[in-house]
Design a protein around this motif. Structure first.
Motif, short mmCIF file in Angstrom:
data_model
loop_
_atom_site.label_atom_id
_atom_site.label_comp_id
_atom_site.label_asym_id
_atom_site.label_seq_id
_atom_site.Cartn_x
_atom_site.Cartn_y
_atom_site.Cartn_z
N CYS A 1 90.05 -84.44 -110.97
CA CYS A 1 89.45 -85.74 -111.27
C CYS A 1 88.87 -86.48 -110.07
O CYS A 1 89.58 -87.17 -109.33
N ASP B 1 87.30 -82.18 -114.31
CA ASP B 1 86.63 -83.43 -113.96
C ASP B 1 86.16 -83.41 -112.51
O ASP B 1 86.41 -84.34 -111.75
N TYR C 1 82.24 -86.98 -112.92
CA TYR C 1 82.24 -87.96 -114.01
C TYR C 1 80.79 -88.34 -114.27
O TYR C 1 79.94 -88.23 -113.37
N HIS D 1 84.92 -84.05 -118.83
CA HIS D 1 83.81 -84.77 -118.19
C HIS D 1 82.79 -83.83 -117.57
O HIS D 1 81.61 -84.18 -117.46
N ASP E 1 94.20 -83.88 -114.85
CA ASP E 1 93.54 -84.63 -115.92
C ASP E 1 94.06 -86.04 -116.16
O ASP E 1 93.29 -86.93 -116.48
N HIS F 1 95.46 -88.56 -114.38
CA HIS F 1 95.30 -89.66 -113.43
C HIS F 1 96.61 -90.39 -113.16
O HIS F 1 96.62 -91.40 -112.49
FE LIG Z 1 89.91 -87.12 -115.40
#
Ligand SMILES: [Fe+2]
Length: 827
Positions: free
Chosen positions: A337, A365, A368, A415, A605, A607
């Protein structure tokens, strides 16, 4: 004599300072028509610029769309500079626009060129189609008959003054502006459609730029800032095969399409393979079989740029394929992410570099949709591909130096394919197209998804079964053996059933708002988690222990719902069907399978980092999951059972809040050993990096000690000091934590088989149920003896050894609590 000396030195200094004057010019005359501007430049958004007929064209409408000049910059030294460009209006949109330069682009947070490109501010200098020229805050009218279809702008400056000259196509100055300015330094960029006066509607015109010049005594050359033509590489090594992928920018059809891989042999570089760039993904993939993995080998990727005039420029991207770390602990960096406000993530990248992992896992991710500061383009397919690539290149620019020297596993998540959430159902088209983020299917074209798969997973070992899923969508699930650790790489989104298959409530299909007495409706027939194909693969994988001491499952998300608040502290959510806690039947199946081989689960994933021991029939009776911190957290999640008044059950010894045993909305029994909740303060408007820090950003490091059979899990914060670490300050609460590999068999294994002593250490052990031959346990014993404990009593057969050298003991029965029986095995 004295006069002579003075003259001599005066001349010497004059010559010395003259020799420092740098001149950069770009006329694009040798550049083939293409999207990528060249290694001296970086265009943002990439899909909105192109070189055509020897000129640089902006073809997009994004405000302040720009092409940054990377390799020559305005320094902080005393001196002067001059920036100029020919500019031509190519299309006057429905709103008049503007064109010109950003001068002295730099980012307040990070002096890095990459930060400047995406977050830097510079002085605005240009002309508006509304009939005026502007420099910083100064404005002046242009002549009424000013011809925007062909003009020149020139900005000159020193350490206190700036001057803009507007010249007509004959080269005559038609207007000038001056401005006082504090010393200026940083990048120069050409800009299409500035954001000007608040009252002035945002321009929608397009301009063409040519003959860009930057020169002067304040200008310095910085070739190290260039990006491309080989942007970065990713590779893996497994079972004697190296796969290495070079990622290139969108070069043109007339450009050279061949890329070569060279290996260093003594002092010489030898070309071992030449591959053609795959046209959609802009990647070249190399495969090296029968790899001798016992030594470091330097490699370089060669791309020869061939200009329109036939001129050839060789470009090299170098790295090392390291020795397979079979004899030392394996350190895996766990990352996930990347929201762009933390880009280029310098504190985190420096820490990761310092810790020197053996291998990297980016679990999803990698982009984004908002990354880069401009919107995605969903169609047509070729533009959506470029839109994805432009954002994905930020990932490569940030982490390329780490990836060049160590194997990288990278898997796309939602994403990456322009989804907020994804339930792929094996590749179905999203009914109703883009828009809903609570139903099954893919929004984007298969062509685009396949580019995502290729650019992220091309370097992975070949898929277990490469047969495409629906509509020709590619797959990448596979296994990697590196450093005697066997990793399965799977997707927990691509095959998963959409939540509308089970939701019977009002509102979003994926948001279960309240508890239900009977949860069976959530798991009806045909609802898939990893899907049949990936389960078939995993069943095969769990039995493969060649050159393997430990097993690890890599997927995108944790197989549990370990978040109570989403987005903000006001947003309580009881059950999230986007979490890996649903569907429970499929989730239990894969956890049961992992338990057979004591596999650890590593994912991302969420966060919010978590360390969870899974439960099947009871708490803690299965393996561990480490959900690593996100590199830079945008969307916040919290797990706050304490604040919700949920009873504390078996809080770990460390005593941190919100830890212990909890059942999630789907009935999963989760033992949350550690959780890295963000604090109450989650915004820092002054510092992008501190903003990342306080939003629970960071990365994981997992150390597999194969001698001790231990797994140490660190969770470092974004701005941690890894050289002088203080766990309370630099890691999330509860980390680092070390478990035994065998803790992944789970607790409650009270049904004991006899102790087995073997004359040879570290043998492969297989336990099957006598009645039906079902696999119950498979692992490599540590040392010369072992005793298998099981959750359920029964009679079992044990195999010791592998290959030709196997002994089998049949019909052994368990005893509860204690089993004094001992068996000796001679191999
Ligand atoms: Fe994420």
């Amino acid at each position: 004599m004295k006069l002579y000396s003075i003259l001599f030195f005066a001349t010497f200094f004059l010559l010395a300072s003259c020799s420092k004057i740098q001149t950069f010019t770009a006329g694009f005359d040798k550049t083939h028509d293409r999207v990528w501007v060249g290694k001296d430049f970086w265009s943002i958004p990439i899909e909105d610029w192109k070189v055509e007929d020897g000129k640089l064209h902006c073809i997009g409408k994004v405000p302040e769309s720009r092409v940054n000049l990377l390799t020559h910059v305005i320094s902080e030294e005393m001196g002067d500079f001059e920036v100029s460009s020919k500019i031509m209006l190519s299309e006057e949109g429905e709103v008049p626009g503007s064109a010109g330069f950003f001068i002295g682009v730099s980012d307040e947070e990070d002096p890095d060129v990459r930060a400047a490109c995406y977050f830097g501010n510079g002085v605005k200098a240009g002309v508006s189609l509304n009939g005026y020229a502007f420099l910083k805050n100064e404005k002046t009218e242009l002549p009424e008959d000013f011809d925007f279809s062909d003009f020149n702008l020139k900005v000159t400056g020193n350490n206190s003054k700036l001057k803009l000259a507007v010249l007509n196509k004959e080269g005559e100055v038609v207007q000038e502006l001056t401005s006082d300015h504090e010393p200026i330094h940083g990048l120069v960029a050409v800009v299409n459609n500035f954001m000007l006066d608040e009252n002035e509607p945002q321009g929608k015109s397009n301009f063409v730029f040519d003959d860009i010049v930057l020169k002067g005594s304040k200008v310095i050359e910085k070739q190290e800032n260039s990006f491309g033509p080989v942007l970065w590489t990713m590779h893996t090594m497994s079972k004697g095969t190296v796969k290495l992928m070079a990622l290139l920018p969108p070069v043109g059809e007339e450009d050279n399409q061949d890329v070569s891989l060279q290996l260093k042999n003594g002092e010489n570089w030898e070309t071992v393979s030449t591959e053609t760039i795959e046209s959609d993904s802009r990647t070249a993939l190399f495969r090296l079989e029968d790899w001798d993995d016992a030594k470091d080998v330097d490699y370089r990727v060669e791309y020869v740029e061939v200009g329109k005039d036939g001129s050839e420029t060789s470009n090299y991207y170098e790295g090392t394929i390291r020795e397979n770390p079979v004899d030392k602990p394996l350190k895996l960096g766990g990352l996930t992410c990347q929201f762009h406000f933390g880009f280029p993530y310098t504190p985190l990248v420096e820490n990761l570099t310092e810790l020197n992992p053996d291998m990297l896992y980016f679990s999803g991710d990698q982009i984004y949709e908002g990354n880069g500061g401009y919107p995605i383009k969903r169609e047509p397919a070729d533009v959506s591909i470029l839109s994805y690539l432009g954002k994905y290149y930020m990932f490569g620019w940030a982490f390329g130096d780490l990836m060049r020297n160590r194997p990288t596993v990278c898997t796309p998540d939602d994403h990456d394919v322009f989804h907020g959430n994804l339930w792929g159902e094996a590749g179905v088209d999203k009914p109703g197209g883009a828009g809903s983020s609570d139903t099954r299917g893919f929004m984007q074209s298969v062509d685009m998804v396949n580019v995502v798969n290729r650019t992220q997973c091309g370097q992975l070992p070949d898929p277990y079964d490469p047969t495409p899923i629906k509509r020709g969508m590619s797959v990448w699930y596979t296994d990697i053996n590196y450093g005697r650790i066997s990793f399965a790489v799977v997707s927990d989104r691509i095959f998963k059933t959409g939540p509308e298959a089970v939701s019977d409530w009002e509102g979003r299909h994926d948001h279960m708002k309240e508890p239900r007495e009977d949860l069976s409706f959530l798991d009806k027939e045909g609802v898939k988690m990893l899907g049949d194909r990936q389960m078939e693969f995993l069943n095969d994988w769990i039995e493969d222990w060649e050159e393997t001491d430990m097993k690890v499952l890599l997927s995108q998300t944790v197989f549990a719902n370990v978040a109570t608040h989403h987005g903000s502290l006001e947003n309580y959510l009881y059950g999230d069907l986007d979490s890996g806690g649903w569907p429970k039947t499929g989730r239990d199946k894969v956890i049961r399978l992992m338990r057979k081989g004591a596999a650890l689960h590593i994912n991302g994933d969420q966060h919010v980092p978590s360390l969870v021991q899974y439960g099947l029939e009871d708490y803690r009776d299965a393996g561990w999951s480490y959900c690593t911190p996100a590199i830079a957290v945008m969307y916040l999640r919290w797990f706050l059972p304490d604040e919700l008044g949920r009873p504390v059950l078996d809080r770990p010894e460390h005593g941190y809040p919100n830890t212990g045993k909890y059942t999630d909305a789907f009935g999963n029994k989760n033992y949350v050993y550690a959780i890295g909740n963000p604090g109450k303060n989650t915004i820092d408007r002054d510092s992008r990096y501190n903003h990342a820090q306080i939003r629970s950003s960071g990365f994981g490091m997992i150390t597999f000690d194969k001698d001790e059979r231990t797994i140490k899990m660190d969770a470092w914060r974004f701005q941690a000091d890894v050289e002088n670490p203080n766990p309370l300050r630099d890691q999330f609460p509860g980390w680092p934590h070390t478990i035994s590999q065998f803790d992944n068999f789970g607790k409650g294994t009270v049904n004991l088989l006899p102790m087995v002593e073997v004359n040879k250490p570290n043998q492969l052990i297989e336990v099957r149920k006598t009645s039906n031959n079902a696999l119950i346990r498979i692992f490599r014993m540590k040392g010369n003896s072992f005793q298998v404990g099981l959750h359920h009593p029964g009679t079992f057969d044990i195999k010791v050894g592998e290959g030709e050298n196997v002994k089998e003991i049949k019909g052994l029965s368990t005893q509860e609590g204690e089993n004094p029986e001992k068996i000796s095995v001679e191999l």
